[in-house]
Motif scaffolding. Structure first.
Motif, mmCIF file in Angstrom:
data_model
loop_
_atom_site.group_PDB
_atom_site.id
_atom_site.type_symbol
_atom_site.label_atom_id
_atom_site.label_comp_id
_atom_site.label_asym_id
_atom_site.label_seq_id
_atom_site.Cartn_x
_atom_site.Cartn_y
_atom_site.Cartn_z
ATOM 1 N N GLU A 49 0.828 -1.204 0.000
ATOM 2 C CA GLU A 49 0.000 0.000 0.000
ATOM 3 C C GLU A 49 0.865 1.257 0.000
ATOM 4 O OE1 GLU A 49 -3.282 1.896 -0.761
ATOM 5 O OE2 GLU A 49 -3.183 -0.281 -0.663
ATOM 6 N N ALA A 50 1.954 1.251 0.756
ATOM 7 C CA ALA A 50 2.851 2.407 0.782
ATOM 8 C C ALA A 50 3.553 2.576 -0.567
ATOM 9 C CB ALA A 50 3.873 2.271 1.914
ATOM 10 N N ARG A 51 3.850 1.478 -1.225
ATOM 11 C CA ARG A 51 4.462 1.558 -2.558
ATOM 12 C C ARG A 51 3.482 2.155 -3.560
ATOM 13 N NH1 ARG A 51 8.169 -3.700 -4.045
ATOM 14 N NH2 ARG A 51 10.061 -2.777 -3.193
ATOM 15 N N VAL A 52 2.229 1.715 -3.503
ATOM 16 C CA VAL A 52 1.201 2.266 -4.390
ATOM 17 C C VAL A 52 1.093 3.764 -4.164
ATOM 18 C CG1 VAL A 52 -1.296 2.328 -4.835
ATOM 19 C CG2 VAL A 52 -0.108 0.122 -4.675
ATOM 20 N N THR A 53 1.019 4.173 -2.912
ATOM 21 C CA THR A 53 0.912 5.599 -2.586
ATOM 22 C C THR A 53 2.126 6.357 -3.104
ATOM 23 O OG1 THR A 53 -0.438 5.114 -0.651
ATOM 24 C CG2 THR A 53 0.690 7.250 -0.676
ATOM 25 N N PHE A 54 3.310 5.796 -2.926
ATOM 26 C CA PHE A 54 4.544 6.433 -3.408
ATOM 27 C C PHE A 54 4.474 6.663 -4.919
ATOM 28 C CE2 PHE A 54 8.740 6.009 -5.355
ATOM 29 C CZ PHE A 54 9.447 7.015 -4.691
#
Length: 177
Positions: free
Chosen positions: A164-169
């Motif tokens: 999820e943090a990668r998607v947001t990044f």
């Protein structure tokens, strides 16, 4: 093609999982050709890969077709690898000249920002379609980083954080969502 974003790197960096998460959010995703080709070969009782040049040419043909298909749509498409990845494989095999590669890079332009996923030992694993060692994954990652840079792409390393943090990044980087 400004909305065509490549997500690349060595095997085992979490590309497929990341792309699946982007697809779940409604983004168009072009899957990696290599896994499909390997799966089809295994189903036919063949070795996973033909010789490196034939394998790279088959991937290149698939990647060019996926690119053409994506051009028919507006908006963002995330590619699990792209035409330059196949060109890198052909270059490693000594099966393409610099001029040929340059011509294809020019004919199949992607967004200048390329997302590079580093090998991540904590999530790395092999399977029937991924048989490279972690050390080989690191070498591919380093080679891809140099390869994209030499064609003028700006590589952005995606941090080793949750999906999820990668998607947001990625979405923050491209100014979406």
């Amino acid at each position: 093609m400004d909305g065509a974003f490549i997500i690349t790197g060595g095997p085992g960096g979490g590309k497929t999982t990341l792309l699946n998460a982007l697809a779940e959010r409604g983004y168009r995703v072009a899957p990696e050709a290599a896994r499909r080709i390997i799966r089809a070969r295994l189903a036919q009782g063949l070795p996973p890969r033909p010789d490196p040049t034939a394998f790279a040419r088959e991937i290149l043909a698939s990647d060019m077709e996926q690119y053409r298909t994506a051009r028919a749509h507006d908006g963002v498409t995330f590619f699990d690898r792209g035409v330059p990845d196949a060109l890198y494989m052909l270059d490693l095999a000594g099966a393409i000249t610099r001029e040929e590669a340059a011509g294809l890079v020019q004919r199949f332009p992607y967004n200048n920002t390329v997302f590079l996923l580093p090998p991540w030992e904590d999530i790395y694993g092999t399977d029937a379609e991924r048989d490279q060692s972690f050390e080989e994954a690191v070498a591919v990652f380093e080679g891809m980083s140099r390869w994209y840079a030499q064609w003028g792409y700006q590589t952005v390393e995606v941090p080793r954080v949750s999906v999820e943090a990668r998607v947001t990044f990625i979405l923050n980087t491209i100014g979406s969502d």
